[in-house]
Structure formats: C-alpha cells, structure tokens
Design an enzyme around this catalytic site. Structure first.
Site, PDB file in Angstrom:
ATOM      1  N   CYS A  35      59.044  11.437  98.870  1.00 24.13           N
ATOM      2  CA  CYS A  35      58.461  10.872 100.242  1.00 24.13           C
ATOM      3  C   CYS A  35      58.628  12.618 100.674  1.00 24.13           C
ATOM      4  O   CYS A  35      59.560  13.000 100.535  1.00 24.13           O
ATOM      5  CB  CYS A  35      59.363  10.096 100.673  1.00 24.13           C
ATOM      6  SG  CYS A  35      58.928  10.297 103.012  1.00 24.13           S
ATOM      7  N   CYS A  49      61.414  13.887 104.250  1.00 30.00           N
ATOM      8  CA  CYS A  49      62.787  15.054 104.504  1.00 30.00           C
ATOM      9  C   CYS A  49      62.775  15.704 102.950  1.00 30.00           C
ATOM     10  O   CYS A  49      62.518  15.443 101.492  1.00 30.00           O
ATOM     11  CB  CYS A  49      64.171  13.393 103.581  1.00 30.00           C
ATOM     12  SG  CYS A  49      64.175  12.512 105.063  1.00 30.00           S
ATOM     13  N   CYS A  99      62.412   3.300 106.865  1.00 28.73           N
ATOM     14  CA  CYS A  99      62.597   5.347 106.790  1.00 28.73           C
ATOM     15  C   CYS A  99      63.616   5.190 107.306  1.00 28.73           C
ATOM     16  O   CYS A  99      64.610   4.643 108.281  1.00 28.73           O
ATOM     17  CB  CYS A  99      61.572   5.387 107.771  1.00 28.73           C
ATOM     18  SG  CYS A  99      61.678   7.313 107.485  1.00 28.73           S
ATOM     19  N   GLN A 136      59.445  15.034 122.021  1.00 31.15           N
ATOM     20  CA  GLN A 136      60.753  15.615 121.171  1.00 31.15           C
ATOM     21  C   GLN A 136      60.595  14.231 120.470  1.00 31.15           C
ATOM     22  O   GLN A 136      60.855  13.237 121.550  1.00 31.15           O
ATOM     23  CB  GLN A 136      62.096  15.907 122.304  1.00 31.15           C
ATOM     24  CG  GLN A 136      61.306  17.270 122.425  1.00 31.15           C
ATOM     25  CD  GLN A 136      61.145  18.586 121.323  1.00 31.15           C
ATOM     26  OE1 GLN A 136      60.724  18.400 120.270  1.00 31.15           O
ATOM     27  NE2 GLN A 136      60.778  19.793 121.769  1.00 31.15           N
ATOM     28  N   TYR A 147      53.705  25.706 127.776  1.00 33.78           N
ATOM     29  CA  TYR A 147      53.201  24.982 126.532  1.00 33.78           C
ATOM     30  C   TYR A 147      54.272  23.626 126.988  1.00 33.78           C
ATOM     31  O   TYR A 147      55.017  23.487 126.755  1.00 33.78           O
ATOM     32  CB  TYR A 147      53.678  25.515 125.176  1.00 33.78           C
ATOM     33  CG  TYR A 147      52.595  26.887 124.695  1.00 33.78           C
ATOM     34  CD1 TYR A 147      51.989  26.183 123.753  1.00 33.78           C
ATOM     35  CD2 TYR A 147      53.473  27.369 124.930  1.00 33.78           C
ATOM     36  CE1 TYR A 147      50.651  26.900 123.505  1.00 33.78           C
ATOM     37  CE2 TYR A 147      52.771  29.281 124.373  1.00 33.78           C
ATOM     38  CZ  TYR A 147      51.813  29.159 123.853  1.00 33.78           C
ATOM     39  OH  TYR A 147      51.419  30.111 123.459  1.00 33.78           O
ATOM     40  N   GLU A 186      49.822  23.524 130.310  1.00 32.36           N
ATOM     41  CA  GLU A 186      49.615  22.452 128.832  1.00 32.36           C
ATOM     42  C   GLU A 186      47.860  22.215 128.561  1.00 32.36           C
ATOM     43  O   GLU A 186      47.628  22.092 129.717  1.00 32.36           O
ATOM     44  CB  GLU A 186      50.463  21.289 129.330  1.00 32.36           C
ATOM     45  CG  GLU A 186      50.717  20.508 128.329  1.00 32.36           C
ATOM     46  CD  GLU A 186      50.764  20.229 126.573  1.00 32.36           C
ATOM     47  OE1 GLU A 186      51.931  20.485 126.503  1.00 32.36           O
ATOM     48  OE2 GLU A 186      49.166  19.874 125.996  1.00 32.36           O
ATOM     49  N   ASP A 245      57.451  27.284 124.422  1.00 36.69           N
ATOM     50  CA  ASP A 245      57.939  26.259 123.944  1.00 36.69           C
ATOM     51  C   ASP A 245      56.643  25.888 122.938  1.00 36.69           C
ATOM     52  O   ASP A 245      56.073  24.682 122.910  1.00 36.69           O
ATOM     53  CB  ASP A 245      58.165  25.208 124.172  1.00 36.69           C
ATOM     54  CG  ASP A 245      58.851  23.950 123.642  1.00 36.69           C
ATOM     55  OD1 ASP A 245      59.305  24.420 121.917  1.00 36.69           O
ATOM     56  OD2 ASP A 245      59.555  22.872 123.341  1.00 36.69           O
ATOM     57  N   CYS A 272      59.758  25.388 117.243  1.00 38.28           N
ATOM     58  CA  CYS A 272      59.904  24.995 115.933  1.00 38.28           C
ATOM     59  C   CYS A 272      59.192  25.448 114.152  1.00 38.28           C
ATOM     60  O   CYS A 272      59.330  24.740 113.216  1.00 38.28           O
ATOM     61  CB  CYS A 272      58.866  23.293 115.982  1.00 38.28           C
ATOM     62  SG  CYS A 272      57.584  23.910 115.974  1.00 38.28           S
TER      63      CYS A 272
HETATM   64  N1  SAH Z   1      58.104  21.833 125.984  1.00 40.52           N
HETATM   65  C1  SAH Z   1      57.334  20.284 125.900  1.00 40.52           C
HETATM   66  C2  SAH Z   1      56.396  20.288 124.683  1.00 40.52           C
HETATM   67  C3  SAH Z   1      56.623  21.183 123.441  1.00 40.52           C
HETATM   68  S1  SAH Z   1      55.519  20.805 122.283  1.00 40.52           S
HETATM   69  C4  SAH Z   1      58.553  19.474 125.368  1.00 40.52           C
HETATM   70  O1  SAH Z   1      59.712  20.216 124.938  1.00 40.52           O
HETATM   71  O2  SAH Z   1      58.653  17.969 124.836  1.00 40.52           O
HETATM   72  C5  SAH Z   1      54.377  22.349 121.923  1.00 40.52           C
HETATM   73  C6  SAH Z   1      52.950  21.400 123.024  1.00 40.52           C
HETATM   74  O3  SAH Z   1      52.226  22.902 123.787  1.00 40.52           O
HETATM   75  C7  SAH Z   1      52.095  20.504 122.985  1.00 40.52           C
HETATM   76  O4  SAH Z   1      52.478  19.784 124.115  1.00 40.52           O
HETATM   77  C8  SAH Z   1      50.709  20.986 122.623  1.00 40.52           C
HETATM   78  O5  SAH Z   1      49.948  19.625 123.434  1.00 40.52           O
HETATM   79  C9  SAH Z   1      50.534  22.528 123.447  1.00 40.52           C
HETATM   80  N2  SAH Z   1      49.469  23.039 123.377  1.00 40.52           N
HETATM   81  C10 SAH Z   1      49.406  23.720 122.432  1.00 40.52           C
HETATM   82  N3  SAH Z   1      48.512  24.623 121.961  1.00 40.52           N
HETATM   83  C11 SAH Z   1      48.557  25.193 123.990  1.00 40.52           C
HETATM   84  C12 SAH Z   1      48.038  25.668 124.013  1.00 40.52           C
HETATM   85  N4  SAH Z   1      46.987  27.116 123.779  1.00 40.52           N
HETATM   86  N5  SAH Z   1      48.228  26.219 125.422  1.00 40.52           N
HETATM   87  C13 SAH Z   1      48.975  25.294 126.461  1.00 40.52           C
HETATM   88  N6  SAH Z   1      49.784  23.929 125.621  1.00 40.52           N
HETATM   89  C14 SAH Z   1      49.402  24.166 124.604  1.00 40.52           C
END
Ligand code: SAH
Length: 567
Positions: free
Chosen positions: A77, A80, A163, A286, A315, A336, A392, A419
């Site tokens: 798979c 993992c 899973c 998350q 983000y 976002e 983020d 990430c």
């Molecule tokens: N901080 C949040 C989400 C992080 S994931 C949490 O912890 O839950 C990253 C996020 O960025 C996603 O929701 C995605 O839709 C958004 N994203 C992707 N590209 C972007 C951009 N150019 N500008 C703003 N948001 C964006």
C-alpha cells in the site's frame, strides 16, 4: 554491479521516502522496505552512475528497530512507508529530516538549529488516528467490487476495508456501500475508460463528537437508489451527514466542485480544545485530531500573544488556527482560497461567539499585498498592521509575492506551520535574507507510520546588534522627559521603508539590466560603513565566495543605495 545481481547489504541510513540505504563496494543502494540496522539480501533493479535501486529479497539479520507491521498490506500500500520501523526511530527520522532541510535548504546555521529545535511531539499510540479517508472504488480481476488504497506510485487498488491508521467504523461504512452497489448493480468508476459511476468514498469522523460524514464521489449527476443507501448507512451510530459530490472530469482530483445533500446535514462538527468547528466535505481539516491539539498549541505558544496583537492567519482553512488565536489576540484576519471553507470559518466564529476574527476569500498572495497597498496609501509611512503572521500553506509552500509582502510588513514574529519541511526551508531562507531569523522549531508527528511530518517554525524580526538601555523618568522637571513631547515625537516619527537586498537587486536589474549578487551588495555596504544586520548570511556568503564587484556593479549598487536613501 549490474541489473539482477543478488547482493548482501548492511542498511545504514534512510532516504526521505523511508527506503533503506546501504553500500556495496562503495556503491550506494536504495532498498524499499529495508530498515536501518537490517542486514538484507537484495536484487539490483536499476543501476545509475553512482547509485542504484534494489528490491528486498530477504532480511538476513533484522534490525533492533524492525517491527512486525500491523497491517498485512503495509508493504504494497502507498499509504504507510514506515510501519516496519519502531515508532521511536520514526520520530528520530522525522526530526532529522526537518533539521536537514533547515540546514541544507534553509541555510540555518547548525549551532542555531541546536538551540532552536525542540523535541518532536509524538503520539502515544500511532494507529487508528486518521479522522478522514478517501477510498477509491474499483473492481478486481474477477470483476468483483472493491475499495482500498492505491499501491505505491500507481493507480491500482489494493482491496482492504480495514486500514490500520483509519478509524474502525470505515470498515462498516465501506462494506455497507459495496453491498448496496452489488445489490443494485451500480458500477464502480473505471479510470481508463472514464465510465462507471462511483469513484471514491470519503469518510470523516468527529474525534470528540463521534459524528460521521460519508460523501460518495460520482461520475454522474445522481446516485440511483440513494434513499436506500441513506436508510442503511443511517443505521450506523453517529451517522450525521451523507452527501454526493459530482465529478465527471477525467482527472486525478478526487472531489468535484459541488456537494449535494442526500441525508442529514452537509457537515459534521468537532472540537479542537474547546473550540467547536463545523466541517464540510470540501474543507480542509487536519486528519489527526489528537496531534492537531498539540500542533495548534505549539503555533499559539510561538505566536506569543498577549491580547494586544493584530494577527494574520494565512491559508486558514475553516479558521481552525485563527479561532484558536482569536482568544488571545486583539484581532485576527484569516485568508483562504476555498469559498466553502471561508463560509465554515465565519460560521465557526459565530458558533463560538468569537467576534474579533474576520475572514477573506482569496489567494493569500493576492489578499495580503492588496491590503498592504491600500493600507500604505491610506496611512502613509505607518507600519502596516500585523504583529504576528501565521502561515500554513499546502505542500508547495508560499508564493514569493506573499513572502515579499510579509517581510515588508515587518511583523514581530512569523509562525510558519508546514506539512513539507523542504518547501518551508526554502521559504525560511527567503525570510532570513529579508531580516528574519529562526527562533524556535518544533516538529509534530501528525502522520505516524508515514514519512510525512508537520513542522512549526517561529521567526522573529532581527533587531540591530546592540541595544543601549537608558533610564529616563517621565514627567516635568529637570532630567525628566515631558510626556507630551514623547507623544509629539512619536507622531512625527515616520519609519522609512526598509530597504532589502531584494529591492536593491530588482532596482539594479530594472535600471541596468544586470543582476548583482547579495555578497556584492554586502561588500559595498561594508565599504560604506553601513549596517549589515538585515542579511546575516551575506557576511557568510562573503566569507565563502570572496566576491568583489566590478567597478560598474559597485557604482550601480551605490546608485541604488542613493535611490532608496540609504546613503
Ligand atoms: N490552517 C488550516 C488549513 C491548512 S491547509 C488548518 O490547520 O486547518 C492549507 C489551506 O490552504 C487549505 O485550506 C487550502 O485550501 C488553502 N490554500 C491553498 N492555496 C492557497 C492560497 N494560494 N491562498 C490561500 N489559501 C490557500
């Protein structure tokens, strides 16, 4: 060394993809499923100039870090990569990965990293943690319906309804859907022929609330007999939301743009700490709720809020981090790109009674520069309001326009949640060149058994080298500083725009048509006796490269420094 040779290898290291690395006669081999410390027999599959790939044939002497995998499909798979490695070693691997990237890509000095890096936050039990899953639906060789995960680097499905990193209820949900499809003759989607109906099954499960969401991604407008499926699925305890997502495109993107209700709500709710969140199928949330609390805790600590700060959460998804921060900040702006997520974010602020958070839909790299431009126009010379900026981003990291604007806005602190530590390190390098320095780093293991790792880095704005402490008494009288004078001086004080190396480079390129190296600019600044603190690595580069600008370039740099009123 040639293809098909059988070799014995001692595994001494691990690659970024979790593969074992060993050497035979000085020739480096990458061997999937071999674990650090193993002595293995392997067959050479591919030979390059200085390295090759081999397939694990037999573990001759297992490593002390080798574990029996919990899932029988662990090797096949693609989900993992590290199930056969002890959890302790997994954490060490991830910490090293983050450190290596910050060192090699970010250019962060080793001794600074030793000070800044805090121990990785791991889990007590690294299985059954995922609250979300997207299972492809297909048929096996006999034409029987199945769901599972894609095998590593392919689109062939490995049939497995249970899973080991997902919640147990997934098994019941998937079996229920497959039985229903079998009974009503509903076909699985065929990727190559682009026909059939059911493409993916998405499930989400609230960690605290135990609310369950099921969304079927279909290659068609409607799901026939959906009321029958709804009736059956709704018997499962906690079922809260059943929807379909229409995706008729020939694409690897899983979800379609719209969600249609079938049964119950179109969202589920969950808690992180004491903040309640509403989550739609299309919104990012998350996947490891236990570790998310840790992650947001670290982000909040690094933000260093006292209640007076204006914070940007770029983000922001459904406002998860924003609302966490809002409790301790004066004002939070969230940005976002997904409109549905912003809708959820506003709703989340409302249901938690949070009034000091404001959300914008758009790309972070458009919204922030736009805000900054407008702010500068309306409040010339003033510091644009951002005490702390949290980012983020998805795996590809931040857009350079955004980093540029962040640096120009000069927040006290930047908290970078990531990430992908490689793209994060690239962005950290940029911010370091623009006057920020890494203060604290902590990895959080959001994805046990896999090679992925989440990281939080706090950067703060570098201050000039020396600070002189002067004691003054405020008030009237000799030796005292009258308060209204201070107020007047403060009002008259308009900080000059901070001139960065990048601005100088851009100016020169536009005017003279050639590029100048950071080290050249640093050299000229040094000659002129100007402070260098806004690019600590320029000195480093100088040492290494010993670059001396030509007379023509030196003149261009001086011209740029004059243009920006540095000299
Ligand atoms: N901080 C949040 C989400 C992080 S994931 C949490 O912890 O839950 C990253 C996020 O960025 C996603 O929701 C995605 O839709 C958004 N994203 C992707 N590209 C972007 C951009 N150019 N500008 C703003 N948001 C964006």
């Amino acid at each position: 060394m040639k293809k098909n040779d059988l070799v014995k290898v001692q595994i001494e290291d691990m690659g970024v993809g979790g593969e074992g690395i060993g050497k035979v006669d000085g020739f480096t081999l990458f061997i999937k499923d071999a674990v650090i410390g193993d002595m293995v027999e392997a067959r050479i599959m591919k030979v390059k100039k200085n390295y090759g790939y081999a397939r694990l044939i037999k573990v001759c002497r297992p490593s002390q870090h080798r574990m029996e995998p919990v899932c029988p499909y662990a090797r096949k798979c693609g989900g993992c990569q590290l199930q056969e490695l002890s959890y302790e070693k997994q954490l060490e691997f991830k910490e090293n990965k983050v450190r290596g990237n910050l060192l090699h890509i970010g250019g962060v000095p080793d001794e600074l990293l030793s000070r800044a890096m805090e121990p990785i936050a791991g889990m007590k039990y690294g299985f059954r943690y995922r609250n979300k899953a997207q299972f492809p639906v297909g048929v096996d060789k006999e034409g029987k319906l199945m769901t599972g995960f894609y095998a590593g680097r392919t689109h062939s499905i490995i049939s497995n309804t249970d899973c080991a990193v997902g919640v147990p209820v997934n098994k019941e949900i998937r079996e229920c859907i497959l039985d229903f499809m079998e009974e009503y003759g509903i076909r699985a989607y065929n990727e190559e022929q682009h026909n059939g109906l059911v493409r993916h099954i998405l499930t989400r499960c609230g960690f605290r609330t135990k609310e369950i969401m099921v969304c079927l991604v279909i290659n068609g407008e409607t799901l026939p007999y959906s009321e029958v499926l709804a009736e059956r699925l709704s018997q499962i305890r906690g079922m809260t939301s059943i929807t379909v997502s229409v995706n008729k495109e020939k694409t690897n993107v899983i979800m379609g743009p719209q969600i249609r209700p079938v049964w119950g709500q179109t969202y589920i709710t969950d808690f992180i700490g004491d903040v309640k969140y509403q989550i739609s199928p299309l919104s990012f949330y998350q996947v490891n709720p236990v570790q998310t609390e840790q992650l947001y805790g670290v982000a909040l600590e690094y933000a260093g809020l006292t209640g007076q700060e204006t914070v940007w959460d770029l983000y922001c998804g459904i406002g998860t981090i924003s609302l966490f921060l809002a409790r301790r900040a004066k004002w939070v702006y969230g940005v976002e790109i997904v409109p549905q997520a912003i809708h959820d974010a506003r709703e989340n602020a409302r249901i938690n009674g949070i009034k000091n958070a404001e959300f914008y839909t758009g790309r972070a790299e458009d919204v922030l520069p736009e805000y900054y431009r407008r702010y500068e126009k309306e409040h010339p010379g003033e510091k644009a309001y951002a005490d702390v900026i949290v980012v983020d981003p998805p795996r590809k990291g931040c857009d350079e326009t955004l980093l540029r604007t962040m640096a120009d806005m000069r927040p006290e602190r930047i908290v970078y949640v990531s990430c992908d530590s490689a793209t994060m390190a690239r962005d950290v390098k940029y911010l370091r060149e623009e006057g920020y320095e890494v203060e604290r780093v902590r990895a959080v293991d959001m994805f046990p058994q896999t090679v992925s790792v989440e990281t939080v880095v706090m950067l703060s704005h570098k201050k000039p080298d020396s600070v002189i402490n002067v004691k003054v008494e405020f008030g009237e009288g000799e030796g005292k500083v009258p308060l209204d004078n201070i107020a007047k001086r403060a009002a008259a004080y308009k900080p000059k725009e901070r001139v960065t190396y990048k601005m100088i480079k851009e100016y020169i390129e536009a005017k003279y048509g050639f590029k100048v190296h950071t080290a050249y600019i640093a050299e000229v600044k040094r000659e002129l006796g100007l402070p260098m603190y806004d690019a600590s690595n320029a000195e480093e580069e100088l040492k290494q490269l010993r670059k001396h600008p030509t007379a023509e370039k030196a003149e261009a740099i001086k011209d740029a420094l004059k243009h920006f009123e540095v000299i």
